[in-house]
Write a protein that holds these residues in place. Structure first.
Motif, PDB file in Angstrom:
ATOM      1  N   THR A 218       0.812  -1.221   0.000  1.00 15.90           N
ATOM      2  CA  THR A 218       0.000   0.000   0.000  1.00 15.90           C
ATOM      3  C   THR A 218       0.846   1.272   0.000  1.00 15.90           C
ATOM      4  OG1 THR A 218      -0.197   0.082   2.411  1.00 15.90           O
ATOM      5  CG2 THR A 218      -1.863  -1.198   1.208  1.00 15.90           C
ATOM      6  N   SER A 219       2.162   1.147   0.193  1.00 20.26           N
ATOM      7  CA  SER A 219       3.039   2.319   0.188  1.00 20.26           C
ATOM      8  C   SER A 219       3.347   2.803  -1.221  1.00 20.26           C
ATOM      9  CB  SER A 219       4.352   1.999   0.899  1.00 20.26           C
ATOM     10  OG  SER A 219       4.131   1.646   2.255  1.00 20.26           O
ATOM     11  N   TYR A 220       3.064   2.006  -2.235  1.00 20.46           N
ATOM     12  CA  TYR A 220       3.498   2.282  -3.608  1.00 20.46           C
ATOM     13  C   TYR A 220       2.303   2.518  -4.524  1.00 20.46           C
ATOM     14  CZ  TYR A 220       7.833   0.616  -1.630  1.00 20.46           C
ATOM     15  OH  TYR A 220       8.934   0.471  -0.831  1.00 20.46           O
ATOM     16  N   ASP A 221       2.444   3.483  -5.432  1.00 18.64           N
ATOM     17  CA  ASP A 221       1.326   3.821  -6.300  1.00 18.64           C
ATOM     18  C   ASP A 221       1.574   3.523  -7.774  1.00 18.64           C
ATOM     19  OD1 ASP A 221       2.063   7.407  -5.924  1.00 18.64           O
ATOM     20  OD2 ASP A 221       3.158   5.798  -6.957  1.00 18.64           O
ATOM     21  N   SER A 222       2.755   3.032  -8.087  1.00 20.07           N
ATOM     22  CA  SER A 222       3.058   2.672  -9.472  1.00 20.07           C
ATOM     23  C   SER A 222       3.670   1.275  -9.490  1.00 20.07           C
ATOM     24  CB  SER A 222       4.045   3.663 -10.091  1.00 20.07           C
ATOM     25  OG  SER A 222       3.486   4.967 -10.126  1.00 20.07           O
ATOM     26  N   TRP A 223       3.247   0.466 -10.485  1.00 16.33           N
ATOM     27  CA  TRP A 223       3.671  -0.921 -10.549  1.00 16.33           C
ATOM     28  C   TRP A 223       4.021  -1.300 -11.984  1.00 16.33           C
ATOM     29  CZ3 TRP A 223       4.064  -4.045  -6.235  1.00 16.33           C
ATOM     30  CH2 TRP A 223       3.540  -3.514  -5.051  1.00 16.33           C
ATOM     31  N   GLY A 224       5.010  -2.169 -12.104  1.00 20.08           N
ATOM     32  CA  GLY A 224       5.326  -2.729 -13.402  1.00 20.08           C
ATOM     33  C   GLY A 224       4.428  -3.915 -13.712  1.00 20.08           C
ATOM     34  N   GLN A 225       4.631  -4.495 -14.880  1.00 18.97           N
ATOM     35  CA  GLN A 225       3.791  -5.600 -15.317  1.00 18.97           C
ATOM     36  C   GLN A 225       4.265  -6.941 -14.775  1.00 18.97           C
ATOM     37  OE1 GLN A 225       6.248  -4.352 -17.029  1.00 18.97           O
ATOM     38  NE2 GLN A 225       7.338  -6.110 -17.881  1.00 18.97           N
ATOM     39  N   GLY A 226       5.462  -6.987 -14.246  1.00 15.03           N
ATOM     40  CA  GLY A 226       5.993  -8.197 -13.646  1.00 15.03           C
ATOM     41  C   GLY A 226       6.861  -8.995 -14.603  1.00 15.03           C
ATOM     42  N   THR A 227       7.803  -9.727 -14.026  1.00 12.08           N
ATOM     43  CA  THR A 227       8.672 -10.604 -14.804  1.00 12.08           C
ATOM     44  C   THR A 227       8.807 -11.930 -14.048  1.00 12.08           C
ATOM     45  OG1 THR A 227      10.819 -10.780 -15.928  1.00 12.08           O
ATOM     46  CG2 THR A 227      10.820  -9.694 -13.791  1.00 12.08           C
ATOM     47  N   GLN A 228       8.694 -13.025 -14.773  1.00 14.73           N
ATOM     48  CA  GLN A 228       8.690 -14.347 -14.157  1.00 14.73           C
ATOM     49  C   GLN A 228      10.107 -14.812 -13.836  1.00 14.73           C
ATOM     50  OE1 GLN A 228       5.951 -16.539 -13.407  1.00 14.73           O
ATOM     51  NE2 GLN A 228       7.564 -17.711 -12.363  1.00 14.73           N
ATOM     52  N   VAL A 229      10.262 -15.316 -12.621  1.00 10.03           N
ATOM     53  CA  VAL A 229      11.508 -15.964 -12.199  1.00 10.03           C
ATOM     54  C   VAL A 229      11.157 -17.381 -11.771  1.00 10.03           C
ATOM     55  CG1 VAL A 229      13.356 -16.006 -10.495  1.00 10.03           C
ATOM     56  CG2 VAL A 229      12.635 -13.828 -11.509  1.00 10.03           C
ATOM     57  N   THR A 230      11.805 -18.353 -12.387  1.00 10.13           N
ATOM     58  CA  THR A 230      11.553 -19.755 -12.070  1.00 10.13           C
ATOM     59  C   THR A 230      12.870 -20.416 -11.670  1.00 10.13           C
ATOM     60  OG1 THR A 230       9.722 -19.844 -13.658  1.00 10.13           O
ATOM     61  CG2 THR A 230      10.646 -21.934 -12.911  1.00 10.13           C
ATOM     62  N   VAL A 231      12.875 -21.009 -10.491  1.00  7.83           N
ATOM     63  CA  VAL A 231      14.071 -21.686  -9.989  1.00  7.83           C
ATOM     64  C   VAL A 231      13.751 -23.160  -9.837  1.00  7.83           C
ATOM     65  CG1 VAL A 231      15.829 -21.726  -8.198  1.00  7.83           C
ATOM     66  CG2 VAL A 231      14.677 -19.570  -8.752  1.00  7.83           C
ATOM     67  N   SER A 232      14.488 -23.987 -10.537  1.00  7.46           N
ATOM     68  CA  SER A 232      14.249 -25.424 -10.493  1.00  7.46           C
ATOM     69  C   SER A 232      15.259 -26.097  -9.571  1.00  7.46           C
ATOM     70  CB  SER A 232      14.336 -26.013 -11.892  1.00  7.46           C
ATOM     71  OG  SER A 232      15.603 -25.740 -12.461  1.00  7.46           O
TER      72      SER A 232
END
Length: 124
Positions: free
Chosen positions: A109-123
């Motif tokens: 709730t402290s932030y008002d701008s967001w990116g679209q996200g990037t996937q990180v997968t660790v196997s």
């Protein structure tokens, strides 16, 4: 609002490293990385405010490092010794607030701008 674009996600084996980048359309004093795993709430990973104060989640302390450029438009997350439980979509967030306390730094709730996200997968 500010436009945020993340990059650098991908797939890696446990113990590997990745670096995420976030570019903001204009300067923001406080920025952070959050992540969201399937079926879980979005959680704060690390935040940095206008004073340079950094707050890391306990789960990544000692493994992840946040940094940014002097213009406060580019944010980075160096992720080392990755674990399968680090698998998530990672989001960059920003706010015009200059100073954040330790709780605020990792609160969505402290932030008002967001990116679209990037996937990180660790196997494993």
């Amino acid at each position: 609002q500010v436009q945020l674009v993340e990059s650098g996600g991908g797939s890696v084996q446990a113990g590997g490293n990745l670096t995420l980048s976030c570019t903001a359309s204009r300067q923001r004093p406080s920025m952070a990385w959050f992540r969201q795993a399937p079926g879980k709430e979005r959680e704060g990973v690390v935040g940095i405010d206008g004073r340079g104060f950094r707050r890391y989640a306990d789960s990544v302390k000692g493994r992840f490092v946040i940094s940014r450029n002097n213009a406060q438009t580019n944010l980075y997350l160096q992720m080392n010794s990755l674990k399968p439980e680090d698998t998530a979509v990672y989001y960059c967030a920003a706010t015009g607030s200059f100073a954040l306390n330790p709780i605020q730094a990792l609160d969505v709730t402290s932030y008002d701008s967001w990116g679209q996200g990037t996937q990180v997968t660790v196997s494993s």
